[in-house]
Scaffold this active site. Structure first.
Site, short mmCIF file in Angstrom:
data_model
loop_
_atom_site.label_atom_id
_atom_site.label_comp_id
_atom_site.label_asym_id
_atom_site.label_seq_id
_atom_site.Cartn_x
_atom_site.Cartn_y
_atom_site.Cartn_z
N GLU A 80 19.78 14.59 62.33
CA GLU A 80 20.98 14.79 61.51
C GLU A 80 20.33 13.72 60.59
O GLU A 80 20.01 12.85 60.13
CB GLU A 80 21.71 14.02 62.88
CG GLU A 80 21.82 14.41 63.60
CD GLU A 80 22.41 15.65 63.78
OE1 GLU A 80 23.40 15.21 62.88
OE2 GLU A 80 22.69 16.18 65.18
N GLU B 252 23.56 17.47 68.46
CA GLU B 252 24.53 15.77 68.82
C GLU B 252 25.69 16.14 69.71
O GLU B 252 26.18 17.07 69.30
CB GLU B 252 24.23 14.95 68.42
CG GLU B 252 22.24 14.46 67.99
CD GLU B 252 22.61 13.40 67.41
OE1 GLU B 252 22.95 12.24 66.61
OE2 GLU B 252 21.51 12.58 68.08
N ASN C 297 23.26 2.26 59.36
CA ASN C 297 24.98 2.89 58.74
C ASN C 297 26.14 2.92 59.66
O ASN C 297 27.00 2.28 59.40
CB ASN C 297 25.49 4.26 57.55
CG ASN C 297 25.06 5.39 58.62
OD1 ASN C 297 24.24 5.43 59.49
ND2 ASN C 297 25.56 6.63 58.04
N CYS D 141 27.13 9.64 56.50
CA CYS D 141 26.76 11.22 56.21
C CYS D 141 27.84 12.36 55.91
O CYS D 141 27.40 13.05 55.85
CB CYS D 141 25.99 11.64 57.13
SG CYS D 141 26.88 10.83 59.09
N GLY E 264 13.18 12.68 57.64
CA GLY E 264 13.54 13.71 58.04
C GLY E 264 12.41 14.69 58.20
O GLY E 264 12.02 14.97 58.73
N GLY F 186 18.96 10.13 59.60
CA GLY F 186 18.42 9.65 58.61
C GLY F 186 18.69 10.10 57.39
O GLY F 186 18.64 11.39 57.48
N SER F 187 17.65 9.81 56.60
CA SER F 187 17.56 10.91 55.04
C SER F 187 17.52 12.17 55.08
O SER F 187 16.23 12.27 56.45
CB SER F 187 17.13 9.73 53.57
OG SER F 187 15.48 9.02 54.86
N THR F 188 17.10 12.94 54.78
CA THR F 188 16.87 14.51 54.58
C THR F 188 15.37 14.12 54.26
O THR F 188 14.29 14.90 54.57
CB THR F 188 16.96 14.94 53.32
OG1 THR F 188 18.91 15.76 54.19
CG2 THR F 188 16.65 16.57 53.67
P1 NAD Z 1 15.93 6.32 56.45
O1 NAD Z 1 15.65 7.96 56.05
O2 NAD Z 1 15.66 5.97 55.34
O3 NAD Z 1 15.78 5.32 57.77
C1 NAD Z 1 15.33 6.16 59.28
C2 NAD Z 1 15.36 5.63 59.70
O4 NAD Z 1 13.79 5.86 59.49
C3 NAD Z 1 14.96 3.94 59.90
O5 NAD Z 1 15.33 3.92 61.39
C4 NAD Z 1 14.01 4.29 59.27
O6 NAD Z 1 13.18 2.92 59.53
C5 NAD Z 1 13.55 5.50 60.25
N1 NAD Z 1 11.80 6.09 59.10
C6 NAD Z 1 11.68 5.59 57.84
N2 NAD Z 1 10.27 6.01 57.49
C7 NAD Z 1 9.51 7.05 58.41
C8 NAD Z 1 8.68 7.91 58.90
N3 NAD Z 1 7.71 7.84 58.26
N4 NAD Z 1 8.37 7.90 60.20
C9 NAD Z 1 9.41 7.93 61.45
N5 NAD Z 1 10.68 6.81 60.67
C10 NAD Z 1 10.56 6.66 59.49
O7 NAD Z 1 17.73 6.59 56.12
P2 NAD Z 1 18.69 5.67 55.99
O8 NAD Z 1 18.79 4.99 54.84
O9 NAD Z 1 18.70 4.37 57.14
O10 NAD Z 1 19.88 6.37 56.62
C11 NAD Z 1 20.97 6.86 55.25
C12 NAD Z 1 20.51 7.99 55.86
O11 NAD Z 1 21.44 8.92 57.64
C13 NAD Z 1 22.07 8.50 54.72
O12 NAD Z 1 20.74 10.16 53.84
C14 NAD Z 1 22.50 10.36 55.79
O13 NAD Z 1 23.93 10.45 55.57
C15 NAD Z 1 22.40 9.77 56.98
N6 NAD Z 1 22.71 9.50 57.77
C16 NAD Z 1 22.49 11.26 59.03
C17 NAD Z 1 23.54 11.21 59.76
C18 NAD Z 1 24.01 12.23 60.75
O14 NAD Z 1 23.91 12.96 61.79
N7 NAD Z 1 23.95 13.51 59.82
C19 NAD Z 1 23.94 10.02 60.28
C20 NAD Z 1 23.59 9.21 59.98
C21 NAD Z 1 22.95 8.70 58.84
#
Ligand code: NAD
Length: 458
Positions: free
Chosen positions: A229, A432, A131, A263, A212, A207-209
């Protein structure tokens, strides 16, 4: 190595493809990063600061190019993309001051001197979402480098272009090519290898919870340090005593920025019941006037969603019988468009609980301050939020009561590089940005030096 095709989300045109790294390529990168880190950490602090300032200067000279790349790869409106490229420069500049400020302590003890040092961890892995690609990568890269580490970055599959370019610009600025390496690839391959490789000493995951939690579970096997995050479902709380016209006029930007793929999106608007009807009357024209269209056009305020698959997910929250109060507009034809949409569901609806990550906002009425706080906290997330009131005591009371890492009063701003950013509850772990983050990329070492007592002179 495999390749993945990248698509312009506003036109559906294929932009090209990017080679994906495999496990062997990650292992090779880690080995090279280990040696580069030792060379980097041996430099004088002022030299590391100067190198980061040089990196910032090269980014500054390429702001237009980076912004254009983000418009094409992610569909961000040009004004936002320019802000993002400028933020990359500013964050590098901010942390360029850190190498000379990583001071330890001298602690009073008996029979000697006790001092602490902040040692770099070694190789840090940064995993980013799609994003805000270049901005989120830099929030990890800059403080980690400043603290004397090497950094490997795995950008999201759909949006790697600006991050790859940042890696090239670092080399142009004079950084060792092995010190900051960008490794595009699958999360299940490159991301997971960051977690399992014993020489990657910390993982910064955004990324996603759901993912994470996997990263945190995997990191536990080596007691690996993590910063997480994660998702959000933030509340925008509108009290009857606020400047209602301003609250309504700014609410769309608070949730529809980056087409709601933020997010920190204030995706639950909570309005005091006594002004609910008046607020909705003011909100409708504000939503309908959001300019949705070609991200390369200066007047555009909202672009498309990032992909066809993501549009499908967002659309699933607005079925034919959804309680739609009103909607804005969106182009037809090619592109992953979705109009700004306002729902007035029941408190128990899944649109109120789930992070939709698109331009869909729910509006719920509340009765009093206690009800507003209870509703705001009725979520597994706790990332950001806004409070609209002209009562200073209420502003502080509610800000302290909402379980969330980043709150703003009478505004929707939440991320400044000079202030800490991160989530309560399942929105994350650690913080961060802000002045302290470089310390989070170090291990504290304590050293005691014995001092022999002088024999009593006669
Ligand atoms: P996602 O969790 O699908 O992917 C995030 C990253 O993780 C990608 O690079 C993906 O390739 C990688 N990934 C996927 N599976 C993995 C694994 N098993 N091990 C290690 N890495 C892996 O998230 P997304 O769809 O790319 O992003 C959207 C999400 O990110 C939303 O939930 C959003 O709220 C969150 N987000 C949070 C913040 C914050 O600062 N809190 C900021 C931006 C986005």
């Amino acid at each position: 190595m495999t390749a993945i095709e990248l698509v312009n989300p506003a036109t559906e045109e294929v932009l090209g493809s990017v080679e994906h790294a495999d496990v062997a390529a990650v292992d090779d990168a880690v080995a090279r990063a280990k040696s580069a880190q030792r060379r980097w950490a041996r430099l004088a602090p002022a030299e590391r600061g100067a190198a980061l300032r040089a990196f910032a200067a090269v980014v500054d000279a390429h702001v237009d190019e980076l912004a254009a790349l983000e418009v094409a790869n992610s569909g961000h409106p040009i004004g936002s993309a320019e802000w993002e490229a400028g933020n990359v420069r500013d964050v590098l500049q901010f942390y360029a001051a850190s190498p000379e400020r990583l001071s330890g302590k001298q602690i009073p003890v008996a029979a000697g001197i006790d001092v602490t040092f902040h040692e770099p961890m070694g190789v840090v892995g940064v995993i980013t979402p799609w994003n805000f690609p270049m901005v989120i990568a830099t929030w990890g890269i800059a403080p980690a480098l400043a603290a004397g580490n090497a950094v490997l970055v795995k950008p999201a599959e759909w949006t790697p272009l600006t991050t790859i370019r940042l890696g090239e610009l670092a080399v142009e600025a004079g950084l060792d090519a092995d010190l900051l390496q960008i490794l595009p690839g699958r999360g299940s391959v490159v991301g997971e290898r960051f977690v399992t490789h014993p020489d990657v000493r910390k993982v910064v995951f955004t990324g996603s919870t759901e993912v994470g939690k996997k990263v945190m579970g995997g990191a536990a096997a080596q007691v690996k340090r993590v910063t997480l995050e994660l998702g959000g479902k933030s509340a925008n709380i509108v009290f009857a005593d606020c400047d209602l016209a301003r609250a309504a006029a700014t609410a769309p930007a608070g949730v529809f920025d980056n087409a709601g793929q933020d997010c920190c999106a204030r995706s639950r608007i909570l309005v005091q019941r006594s002004v609910y009807d008046q607020f909705m009357e003011l909100l409708e024209p504000a939503v309908k006037s959001v300019v949705v269209g070609d991200p390369a056009a200066r007047a555009t305020e909202m672009g498309p969603l990032v992909s066809r698959a993501h549009r499908q997910k967002v659309a699933s929250y607005v079925p034919a019988d959804a309680p739609v109060a009103f909607r804005g507009t969106a182009p037809s034809g090619p592109g992953f468009w979705f109009p700004p949409t306002v729902l007035t569901p029941q408190r128990t609806d899944r649109s109120v609980a789930d992070e939709i990550f698109g331009p869909v906002v729910t509006v719920l009425p509340f009765d009093d301050e206690a009800d507003a706080v209870a509703l705001a906290n009725d979520t597994e997330y706790g990332l950001s939020g806004s409070i609209w009131t002209n009562d200073l005591s209420r502003a502080f009371r509610v800000s302290r009561a909402v379980e969330s890492g980043n709150l703003s009063v009478n505004s929707h701003s939440s991320v400044r590089y000079s202030t800490p950013f991160g989530g309560f509850k399942q929105s994350g772990l650690g913080r961060e940005l802000g002045p302290d983050t470089p310390f989070h990329f170090t291990e504290t070492k304590n050293i005691f030096i014995a001092i022999q007592e002088l024999k009593e002179e006669a």
